[in-house]
Scaffold this active site. Structure first.
Site, PDB file in Angstrom:
ATOM      1  N   ASP A   1      -9.683   4.087  -2.950  1.00 13.79           N
ATOM      2  CA  ASP A   1      -8.611   4.620  -3.787  1.00 13.79           C
ATOM      3  C   ASP A   1      -9.254   5.324  -4.981  1.00 13.79           C
ATOM      4  O   ASP A   1     -10.488   5.388  -5.103  1.00 13.79           O
ATOM      5  CB  ASP A   1      -7.633   3.523  -4.214  1.00 13.79           C
ATOM      6  CG  ASP A   1      -8.193   2.608  -5.295  1.00 13.79           C
ATOM      7  OD1 ASP A   1      -9.419   2.612  -5.533  1.00 13.79           O
ATOM      8  OD2 ASP A   1      -7.400   1.876  -5.920  1.00 13.79           O
TER       9      ASP A   1
ATOM     10  N   GLU B   1       0.819  -1.208   0.000  1.00 13.36           N
ATOM     11  CA  GLU B   1       0.000   0.000   0.000  1.00 13.36           C
ATOM     12  C   GLU B   1       0.856   1.263   0.000  1.00 13.36           C
ATOM     13  O   GLU B   1       0.522   2.243  -0.668  1.00 13.36           O
ATOM     14  CB  GLU B   1      -0.956   0.006   1.205  1.00 13.36           C
ATOM     15  CG  GLU B   1      -2.105  -0.975   1.082  1.00 13.36           C
ATOM     16  CD  GLU B   1      -2.968  -0.734  -0.146  1.00 13.36           C
ATOM     17  OE1 GLU B   1      -3.117   0.438  -0.557  1.00 13.36           O
ATOM     18  OE2 GLU B   1      -3.491  -1.705  -0.715  1.00 13.36           O
TER      19      GLU B   1
ATOM     20  N   TYR C   1      -7.309   6.252   3.726  1.00 11.27           N
ATOM     21  CA  TYR C   1      -7.371   5.188   2.725  1.00 11.27           C
ATOM     22  C   TYR C   1      -6.481   4.012   3.108  1.00 11.27           C
ATOM     23  O   TYR C   1      -6.918   2.858   3.107  1.00 11.27           O
ATOM     24  CB  TYR C   1      -6.958   5.689   1.327  1.00 11.27           C
ATOM     25  CG  TYR C   1      -6.623   4.510   0.446  1.00 11.27           C
ATOM     26  CD1 TYR C   1      -7.638   3.674  -0.029  1.00 11.27           C
ATOM     27  CD2 TYR C   1      -5.298   4.157   0.178  1.00 11.27           C
ATOM     28  CE1 TYR C   1      -7.342   2.538  -0.764  1.00 11.27           C
ATOM     29  CE2 TYR C   1      -4.996   3.027  -0.549  1.00 11.27           C
ATOM     30  CZ  TYR C   1      -6.023   2.220  -1.016  1.00 11.27           C
ATOM     31  OH  TYR C   1      -5.724   1.078  -1.722  1.00 11.27           O
TER      32      TYR C   1
END
Length: 355
Positions: free
Chosen positions: A153, A52, A135
């Site tokens: 996203d 990520e 996020y």
């Protein structure tokens, strides 16, 4: 144009049949077309967080080789925590936005020394760590721990804006909150959280594309409310600014003058750079070549020149940096534009040698 109040009513009013059809179509598509990324094979909290961080502002296809090399070098929290920052930045080189690597390193140190290598699963707890925003916190909570929380996203936001025909700028917090509620409502069923979020991300990446949505291949087209999907989501246009920077190549036999960026304000903090040309202490000898690169909202033209010190002025204005042997530069962490400069210099030197 719909008001936000009307749009906010979408989430609680989504019918069970709509939810069921949505996941039925999306899950079938994902089973046949989902991307086989290496971080999805045997996901752990560590591998998910690494992926990520790498995926922030970087395309997935670009990340794959970096992720594989990283996991081989730093397979767990302990190995990353014990690494020197220089090693971490060198392994990150080419991905840009080096604060991501530094934050990942800091998290590893915190976890290894304070939490026995255990990353929390709660999004609120995750956001207490450096570099983890809403996020990333939600993505790690769902993809690594199976928590039923939406991971918004850019792909997911785009799909939802079109599916529900949300005609509000996505930079507004109210718009993102509404999309979060819609996704949350859609995923509260039989769908497994990690599968749901991954499927929605992949669908946005492969079908509901930014400029040219593949509506002809969309399994959700009969449910989509957007009349002109290519115009959504609405966003504020970013003005691109062009800049020119001059880089000095100062060499002495097999040594080059390099500087390490240490200022907290410098985007290259901790990395090694060829110096920016300073007319107060340098004299240009010859232009070498030009390079272009982009950074956030800037397009930068790098003018690279051969230079030497003006030794009289240098006595009055000492400059930070040091001589580095040619063979040692390969192991130093350089930002991507300066690595390209170095490789072009080597190529130029080889060409000049001749047969």
């Amino acid at each position: 144009m719909e008001s936000l109040d009307n749009i906010a009513m979408l989430a609680p009013s989504i019918e069970p049949n709509f939810k069921k059809k949505f996941w039925k179509f999306l899950s079938r598509w994902y089973g046949e077309n989902g991307f086989k990324y290496p971080w999805r094979k045997s996901p752990t909290p560590y591998s998910v967080l690494v992926s990520e961080f790498m995926l922030q502002q970087t395309q997935a296809e670009t990340v794959v080789p970096y992720f594989l090399a990283w996991m081989e070098k730093f397979p767990d929290w302990e190995s990353l925590a014990k690494a020197q920052e220089k090693e971490v930045l060198r392994a990150w080189e080419g991905l840009g936005y080096y604060s991501r690597a530094r934050n990942l390193h800091r998290i590893a140190v915190m976890l290894y020394h304070e939490r026995k290598g255990e990353l929390p699963s709660d999004p609120e707890e995750l956001m207490k760590f450096p570099g983890i925003g809403p996020y990333t916190a939600n993505a790690v909570a769902s993809l690594a721990f199976g928590r039923k929380t939406p991971a918004l996203d850019g792909n997911v936001i785009r799909v939802m804006a079109r599916l529900m025909n949300i005609n509000q700028p996505i930079h507004k917090k109210e718009t993102i909150r509404t999309i979060f509620q819609v996704v949350d409502s859609l995923m509260q069923g039989e769908a497994e959280a990690s599968l749901f979020n991954s499927a929605l991300m992949d669908f946005g990446r492969a079908v509901c594309k930014p400029k040219y949505p593949r509506c002809f291949a969309c399994v959700l087209k009969e449910m989509c409310k957007a009349k002109q999907p290519e115009l959504l989501p609405l966003r504020t246009k970013i003005e691109i600014e062009e800049k020119k920077e001059k880089i000095a190549i100062i060499r002495e036999d097999d040594r080059f003058w390099l500087q390490q960026a240490n200022s907290n304000q410098n985007r290259y903090r901790g990395l090694w750079l060829f110096p920016y040309f300073d007319p107060d202490v340098m004299e240009e000898k010859a232009p070498l070549f030009f390079l272009r690169h982009s950074f956030t909202r800037y397009k930068i033209l790098l003018e690279v020149c051969e230079a030497s010190w003006n030794k009289e002025r240098l006595k009055m204005m000492p400059i930070e940096g040091q001589w580095v042997k040619k063979k040692e530069i390969f192991s130093l962490p350089l930002p991507s534009p300066h690595r390209k400069i170095w490789l072009q210099l080597l190529s130029k030197d080889e060409t000049n040698k001749g047969p």
